[in-house]
Design an enzyme around this catalytic site. Structure first.
Site, PDB file in Angstrom:
ATOM      1  N   CYS A 375      -0.584  -6.062   9.972  1.00 24.67           N
ATOM      2  CA  CYS A 375      -0.359  -4.942  10.725  1.00 24.67           C
ATOM      3  C   CYS A 375       0.754  -5.223  12.053  1.00 24.67           C
ATOM      4  CB  CYS A 375      -1.462  -4.305  11.266  1.00 24.67           C
ATOM      5  SG  CYS A 375      -1.085  -2.527  11.424  1.00 24.67           S
ATOM      6  N   HIS A 501      -4.453  -3.914   6.404  1.00 23.51           N
ATOM      7  CA  HIS A 501      -5.542  -4.704   6.955  1.00 23.51           C
ATOM      8  C   HIS A 501      -6.104  -5.105   5.816  1.00 23.51           C
ATOM      9  CE1 HIS A 501      -5.048  -4.004  11.417  1.00 23.51           C
ATOM     10  NE2 HIS A 501      -4.466  -2.604  10.811  1.00 23.51           N
ATOM     11  N   GLU A 503      -8.254  -7.699   5.908  1.00 19.96           N
ATOM     12  CA  GLU A 503      -9.611  -8.301   6.353  1.00 19.96           C
ATOM     13  C   GLU A 503     -10.641  -7.094   6.277  1.00 19.96           C
ATOM     14  OE1 GLU A 503      -6.876  -7.397   8.059  1.00 19.96           O
ATOM     15  OE2 GLU A 503      -7.458  -6.501  10.109  1.00 19.96           O
TER      16      GLU A 503
HETATM   17  N1  GLN Z   1       0.749  -0.610  16.821  1.00 27.29           N
HETATM   18  C1  GLN Z   1       1.343  -0.935  15.629  1.00 27.29           C
HETATM   19  C2  GLN Z   1       1.549   0.522  15.009  1.00 27.29           C
HETATM   20  O1  GLN Z   1       0.900   1.529  15.515  1.00 27.29           O
HETATM   21  C3  GLN Z   1       0.384  -1.676  14.725  1.00 27.29           C
HETATM   22  C4  GLN Z   1      -1.032  -1.082  14.519  1.00 27.29           C
HETATM   23  C5  GLN Z   1      -2.246  -2.463  14.353  1.00 27.29           C
HETATM   24  O2  GLN Z   1      -1.918  -3.632  14.428  1.00 27.29           O
HETATM   25  N2  GLN Z   1      -3.197  -1.944  13.693  1.00 27.29           N
HETATM   26  O3  GLN Z   1       1.845   0.717  13.899  1.00 27.29           O
END
Ligand code: GLN
Length: 531
Positions: A375, A501, A503
């Site tokens: 992410c 994600h 995970e």
């Molecule tokens: N801050 C980033 C976004 O909003 C990544 C979010 C995250 O890592 N869950 O796109």
């Protein structure tokens, strides 16, 4: 499932373990969590408050216990599995505004408690489950939990012996006296009884063995059957807890008390094989996790567990080294990352600690260390590459610098008008199309996968061609929107970033393939260096 004495005793683990046992006996089980705080969901909570925010397939930002539920049971949870005081009040207030209460005074009892009961029973009405375990967050005696416990008291009358109450307490060991103490448990059960709830089963969390004699004493004082007092002694890994519970008959007690007749003993074969692999592993794989919440065990819970599961299936012990991204500089990156077999760049929000992630990524890329960006970690991979390879020194995400000349990571059009922070990100599971031959496609053994998202910002497709020409391949994309989901550096040992994600979908019996592929690459890299 209620809790007493102190928080953090592991109600989620006990609930998950019981669900795991019931499922392995052939029952259809789910677990739900009721959290007594006012937030509508934990999505707006800082990880320092409540640890990681877990995400369900249907896009609910949930308590991290739902992650345990899924990892132990392999059963996906949804929005209905996690309810807060905030959501209960919101729905009661909405009904009041619609006039549903027909002029009545709206009160905690019966309106809030009725709403709680409705939510507790909602999953039951789907007809999808034989058992529903409801975990009441917090500790008996908290002001916030009172309406929930009142709802439990009423439900016991409605459901009779189709329900039971398991109470988890703590039995402290006083080192100076060399004694375990049962008084806090007695007090906590008294408190529950004052509220009209008699627990059927007590689970005692302890660091030392509790003698049968002491358990009988607790049973006597707490009005519980002697064989329904179970100890939950500290273990090296939470994944042993189901077996410990089964040895003491927790699942049998539950079946007996609810008059359910199990067709067969729990079939724990695959689970046992996981534990056997864990015990047999001799070599260690060392993974560095670069993030800004490293002082906090629970902030990256699902990543830790996914790495642990992957290492176990790859017949290795996992050594996870937390590296504080705020403190990482060019001067010490060699010392801190040089010994790693693989590096994970963590998800996150905001500017704090971001520069350290670029330092780590530059080092990992130049030294060809297996690297996994998740992410925000993937977004940082893109930014670092833009700055140091594409020659765009001011490249950034508009999250960090809204006026960057090179917005390689930017807001999606539909996110631009959103001002509320709660529940408005791109959330939940989306399809991702993977390029055949990519590391990601190889890992999954498939070219269409579904993984969960929680972010607002995206790879800016206006730059896609420049990245591809310079060697960063966009190997995963959403088939409908063409949003980039996975990037790779094909020339490297293993350098993959995912906007999603992975995970969240990794469980004990079905570890996530991308984590397995990453950990295997880390092991291969370690072996190479050894030679
Ligand atoms: N801050 C980033 C976004 O909003 C990544 C979010 C995250 O890592 N869950 O796109």
């Amino acid at each position: 499932m209620t809790g007493g004495v102190v928080s953090s005793l592991g109600k989620g683990i006990i609930s998950s373990s019981l669900a795991c046992l019931l499922k392995s006996r052939g029952y259809r089980v789910t677990i739900q969590k009721f959290d007594p705080y006012i937030n509508i969901d934990p999505g707006t909570l800082n990880p320092y408050e409540h640890g990681e925010c877990y995400v369900t397939v249907d896009g609910h930002e949930a308590d991290l216990d739902l992650g345990h539920y899924e990892r132990f049971t392999d059963i996906q949870t949804t929005r209905a599995n996690n309810v807060t005081t905030g959501r209960i009040y919101q729905s009661v207030i909405d009904k009041e505004r619609r006039g549903d209460y027909l002029g009545k005074t709206v009160q905690i009892v019966p309106h809030i408690t009725d709403e709680i009961k409705r939510a507790v029973k909602a999953l039951g009405h789907t007809g999808d489950f034989d058992f529903i375990i409801t975990e009441i967050g917090g500790v008996v005696g908290d002001i916030e939990s009172l309406p929930f416990l009142e709802a439990v008291r009423q439900l016991r009358w409605e459901l009779g012996d189709k329900s039971l109450c398991i109470h988890l307490t703590y039995v402290p060991y006083i080192a100076a006296a060399k004694e375990l103490k049962t008084k806090p448990t007695q007090h906590s059960v008294k408190k529950l009884q004052e509220l009209g709830i008699q627990p059927d089963v007590l689970v005692l969390r302890t660091e030392h063995h509790i003698s049968p004699e002491m358990r009988r004493k607790i049973a006597l004082f707490c009005n519980v059957a002697p064989d329904a007092v179970v100890q939950s002694i500290d273990v090296d890994t939470i994944y042993r807890v189901p077996l410990r519970m089964h040895e003491q008959g927790l699942d049998e007690i539950v079946l007996r008390k609810t008059h359910a007749h199990s067709a067969h003993e729990p079939e724990m074969g695959p689970w046992m094989r996981f534990l056997e692999k864990m015990d047999a592993a001799e070599d260690t794989v060392t993974i560095g996790l670069v993030g800004k919440y490293v002082e906090l065990q629970d902030a990256y819970k699902s990543i830790n567990e996914a790495l642990f599961q992957a290492a176990t299936y790859a017949d290795h012990k996992l050594k996870l080294v937390y590296i504080h991204s705020e403190k990482l500089t060019d001067a010490d990156v060699e010392e801190k990352l040089g010994g790693m077999d693989g590096v994970v760049i963590a998800p996150g929000f905001g500017q704090r600690g971001i520069e350290g992630k670029f330092v780590a990524l530059k080092y990992c890329r130049e030294h060809d260390i297996p690297t996994f960006g998740i992410c925000l970690g993937m977004q940082c991979m893109v930014i670092e590459f833009a700055r140091n390879v594409l020659g765009l020194p001011e490249a950034n995400s508009t999250e960090m610098n809204p006026s960057t000349p090179d917005n390689v990571i930017d807001l999606m059009e539909e996110q631009k008008s959103i001002s509320n922070l709660g529940g408005t990100m791109r959330l939940g599971a989306y399809d991702c199309q993977l390029a055949p031959g990519s590391k990601a496609a190889e890992a999954y053994g498939e070219t269409v996968v579904k993984e969960r998202h929680r972010h607002r910002f995206e790879f800016n497709n206006a730059y896609r061609e420049r990245f591809e020409r310079a060697g960063m391949s966009c190997v995963g994309q959403n088939p409908k929107t063409h949003l980039v989901e996975v990037v790779e550096l094909p020339g490297k040992r293993w350098f993959v970033g995912t906007q999603y994600h992975p995970e969240y979908s990794s469980t004990v019996l079905h570890p996530n393939p991308l984590f397995i592929s990453f950990v295997k690459a880390a092991i291969a890299y370690r072996d190479e260096r050894k030679k």
